[in-house]
Design an enzyme around this catalytic site. Sequence first.
Site, PDB file in Angstrom:
ATOM      1  N   LYS A  37      12.612 -21.708  44.111  1.00 47.21           N
ATOM      2  CA  LYS A  37      12.015 -22.208  42.865  1.00 47.21           C
ATOM      3  C   LYS A  37      13.051 -22.442  41.766  1.00 47.21           C
ATOM      4  CE  LYS A  37       7.600 -22.163  44.096  1.00 47.21           C
ATOM      5  NZ  LYS A  37       6.863 -23.433  44.280  1.00 47.21           N
TER       6      LYS A  37
ATOM      7  N   GLU B 212       3.044 -22.391  35.316  1.00 44.87           N
ATOM      8  CA  GLU B 212       2.025 -21.654  36.040  1.00 44.87           C
ATOM      9  C   GLU B 212       2.741 -20.907  37.144  1.00 44.87           C
ATOM     10  OE1 GLU B 212       2.912 -24.702  36.686  1.00 44.87           O
ATOM     11  OE2 GLU B 212       3.286 -24.541  38.838  1.00 44.87           O
TER      12      GLU B 212
ATOM     13  N   SER C 150      12.323 -19.981  52.480  1.00 47.77           N
ATOM     14  CA  SER C 150      12.252 -20.382  51.071  1.00 47.77           C
ATOM     15  C   SER C 150      12.394 -19.222  50.088  1.00 47.77           C
ATOM     16  CB  SER C 150      10.933 -21.112  50.815  1.00 47.77           C
ATOM     17  OG  SER C 150       9.849 -20.307  51.221  1.00 47.77           O
TER      18      SER C 150
END
Lengths: 391, 261
Positions: free
Chosen positions: A90, A112, A377
């Site tokens: 991210k 969010e 990830s």
Amino acid sequence: MRRLLPNKKGYFGAYGGRYAPETLMQALDELTCAYGAAKRDPAFQKQIRDLLTNYVGRPTPLFEARRLSARAGCRLFLKREDLTHTGSHKINNTIGQVLLARRLGKTRVVAETGAGQHGVAAATACALMDMKCAVYMGTEDMRRQKMNVFRMDLLGAQVIPVESGSRTLKDAINEAFRDWVANTDDTFYCFGSVVGPHPYPRIVRDFQGVIGRETRKQIRNLTGRLPDLVAACVGGGSNAMGIFHAFLEDQTELVGVEAGGRGGEPEEHGAPLNFGSVGVLHGARSYLMQDAGGQVLRTHSVSAGLDYPGVGPEHAFLKDSGRVRYVTANDREALNAFRMLSCHEGILPALESSHALAWVLSNARDWRGKIVIVNLSGRGDKDLELVESLT
Amino acid sequence: MTVACVFRKCRSRNEAALIVYYTAGFPTLDASLETISMLAEAGADMVEVGIPFSDPVADGQTIQHASHTALKQGVTLANILKSLASIRLDVPVVLMSYLNPLLAYGMDGLMHDARDSGVSGFIVPDLPVEEGGLWEKKTRQAGLDLIYLAAPTSSITRLTRIAARSSGFIYCVAVKGVTGVRQKRSADAKQLVRKIKTLTDTPAAVGFGVSTPEQVRHAAGFADGVIVGSRIIQSIQQHEDTRALVRSMKKACRRPKGVSS
């Protein structure tokens, strides 16, 4: 040619677009212009490169998991996004978007978060670049991911609990939207996935595209050729889009793994590409989980990051075109893969990433002797409490 | 009566049209239809019927709650249309719906059934002009209005497009924010309506955050219509005299002699 999408209106074939309240349209237009200019600006690109290298810790390794490979019968490589600063992919996106926010002269960022990884990454980028940060998070997710709530707090972000709807990612996006509608003058919305109105799916894909560009180079250096398979988990779909994009024009098979949850019945999974239908949610036309009346359904996944009824429009396009195959792995399979990677390679994966690994492990016989890459990830520290409770 | 007729009638009387929003299915479908009839009798010149949606991003807490309550009882667009067909009001009804329930219903069937139920048009808060082309065509063919929203943040280029393409009226969003009751009246609304007036003769109505007769009076001073919603839902929730509230709002729509919008 697939790599040139979306078109000017933000469409990937029939999917995407900009279904947003009028109040946001000007801000979305401005963002599109600013992003176009930033892309062409060598100074901006250098800023991103420097931060990705010296702050995020890129490039991340492509690691050959030999013990698991021996079990599976293929050559299994892991793209180690879990080793980035903050522990998930991210951060690649938030560094880029918060730089954009500054370029636009904004002083505040809203985001969010589901699993909390995007919230932490946004809070981190905001701390680094001296921006105010508000993160909306469903109370159900806050319960599941306490540690990340505390991390965001330490990073100076304001975590705003969301009590509406299913109290998960979908509702956090609704609230972040409402905040942005009221505060477009000074506020930038930092979307965490390849979802939302144009230009977000494109911007997030571009910032995450670094994963695939590195992977493509690394696998060639390590094996002298391109991989036979690249697999990644798909919630909104940002890590998958990030690694797939560099391989779209190659022969490599691409597989996106959705959350199979507890089964294929409605509200038991988070797999709109497998079980959903086309509609409009959160500003874009794509597949989503909905009832016959167009009401958005609840979802379930053991991993908060995949607990979302929609999916990025580019994935919808890639599904229809047949370029990417979308499959599912269920809660149990993901938990097994989590344990398998932990004890065979000494790596604790995020439960989200465990879904991609789970599918590869259960289908390994089809890939005997082949080169397989799984996008790892994120790391699993955030999930330890949950895994413990399920053991 | 068509939407355009309402504005013509109100203009000739030197008053603003009072448009009252109410969520269908709150607290039950039957009760909401009774409320809608009462609103029309009490003085609403037009009724905006809200179709409940699971993810109403442009709405504040009051309408979120009303939508949620309606959905919990399984209220759908299909049974709302059926019920509307059975009540026939003397004032036009426009549907306010997010796009997805409309898409799920199917465009052609929707045009047909909406017209049969006496619906005059649609307001779709997540359908900007960029995405509205096909909906404009279909609504026009069916003789229905597609009412676009304009916001204080819209550029003049966007306003020009909205003004040219909105039919029935233009829904001027008075505040930067979601629907809901607000104490202060907005300074943005007047400016927005002024800009629109230079671009088109299509009537401009002001909504979002308009909740007291005093705020209605203020908006009626420059707009062709005034839209109230969340305040009406609150009034029903709190068992107030909603009929009297609507009456006083309609009274506030009447401009003093010598003042026109």
